[in-house]
Design an enzyme around this catalytic site. Structure first.
Site: not given
Lengths: 271, 271
Positions: B144-145
């Protein structure tokens, strides 16, 4: 005495871990400079007290906490003592301030949820006294998830509209609040959010109220908050009666305990 | 197994205590029975290794971690050592397993983000070796991210579609990945999410892939995930060029460092 013993055994565990190469030399190396940088707050920043208790839902706390920190608020994780609190996520979150040290006049009092944790709070006079005291003077009295049950048990939602986690929101009226449907419900200076992931919607709503829409929009871009749920299943209405009943059944013991705590709180409040 | 997990919980608490110094009166109140209950996992549950590093964004980790735990996966917070890691949220998160002890064959390798933290990971051979090793065999290689920049620096996204945090997603091609717009991007067994709050959309998508749509829907109802953002400002497109440019300017130093790390990784990968 037993507190002493336990502190000793915790430290013994830590040194055992170190001996087994689990806890390395340098556990003290948490980079204080970086932390100091990240925790620097401007003069006059809003003071936010976040109740931090055992068996809370970590996301309930950390969603709003992240918003408050991007806004550069002065945040305090407040509890009776500084013992790290176990959470549903398997991580421990350490309070950083005791009730006694918490500023008397908060801009925001915030209570996260987690049914087991909030039920314990609802029956703990020391916690309720603290919440009632700070809540009486705070500019904003707020919660996410089952945190609103703690506000209500402390008498802070009598005659107010409020919401809570979907599975226990029907307990609010036992403590004098009106349960109003809504992801985030505002009534005067009370701002309550729905369950867990509502913490981001709650945080952005409060950010806009406190610091203006542009500040809230900035936070939203930092968090890349443009949600795309893969299913529509986030509320009992979306999930349908069968899935909802199955989950209510799985939670029955927990929710019964919450109901008993809410009824006892209602009696204390003279309702 | 449950004894093992319970020992991990205790070690996490002990190392937090070691780092944070004061274990106050009341340390005995950590409800070990409750922790054991909450950390129990069924036999044969998916093994998930979550990279846990200093200066990560807490929400990036805790969103997906919460999903994995509701699914009763066997979760491991993995790092070089067990030193608690500072995060943007001001809380420290303690890893509970070292690289050496991490299962060789993971069902899921997951890397959260946080630009300062992931840039350090991208230039750290010990971290990249671990990520490359587990990523080569894991059933799912995920992030994520800015976590996808670490996967890419370890050579795991060469020739794959992927996404990242909006401010640095343009760095992916420097390491051989195709940047594809999307909240959650899947290419074969690579599943990458956008920034911070995308962790819930990512988690539900992976839940459905691993355990079926009904399991994912159950998680969604537990988390009351029916988002209602008060504004449309979660992407550069929604925020508009002026707000986006202001934020890029504020991040310039951080993003430059990430770019240099990506270029160095590209050279190492022979690109």
């Amino acid at each position: 005495m037993s507190a002493n013993l336990d502190r000793r055994s915790m430290l013994a565990l830590a040194s055992l871990a170190a001996a087994g190469a689990a806890l390395p030399a340098g556990a003290q190396q948490v980079p204080a400079d970086h932390m100091r940088h990240m925790t620097s707050v401007p003069e006059g920043a809003p003071k936010v007290g976040l109740l931090t208790f055992p068996n809370m839902v970590a996301l309930d706390l950390i969603g709003p906490l992240t918003v408050f920190r991007i806004l550069r608020c002065e945040t305090h994780l407040v509890w009776k003592d500084l013992t790290p609190c176990p959470t549903d996520a398997g991580i421990a979150v350490a309070p950083d301030m005791t009730f006694d040290d918490c500023p008397a006049d908060l801009d925001v009092l915030f209570v996260p949820g987690g049914t087991i944790g909030t039920t314990a709070c609802m029956t703990d006079p020391e916690v309720l006294d603290f919440v009632a005291d700070r809540g009486t003077r705070a500019r904003w009295v707020t919660s996410v998830c089952t945190g609103s049950l703690v506000l209500a048990a402390a008498g802070l939602l009598r005659g107010y509209d409020a919401t809570s986690y979907w599975a226990v929101a029907d307990l609010l009226p036992l403590m004098g609040a009106r349960h109003v449907p809504g992801r985030v419900v505002r009534d005067r200076n009370r701002l309550t959010g729905g369950g867990v992931t509502a913490g981001i919607d709650f945080g952005l709503t409060l950010a806009a109220e406190m610091m203006g829409e542009e500040a809230a929009r900035r936070v939203q871009l930092v968090l890349e908050y443009a949600p795309e749920p893969p299913f529509r299943n986030g509320t009992p209405e979306e999930a349908g009666p069968e899935r909802t009943a199955a989950m209510k059944a799985a939670r029955a013991g927990m929710d019964d305990a919450a109901r008993r705590a809410a009824m006892a709180a209602g009696r204390r409040l003279g309702l």
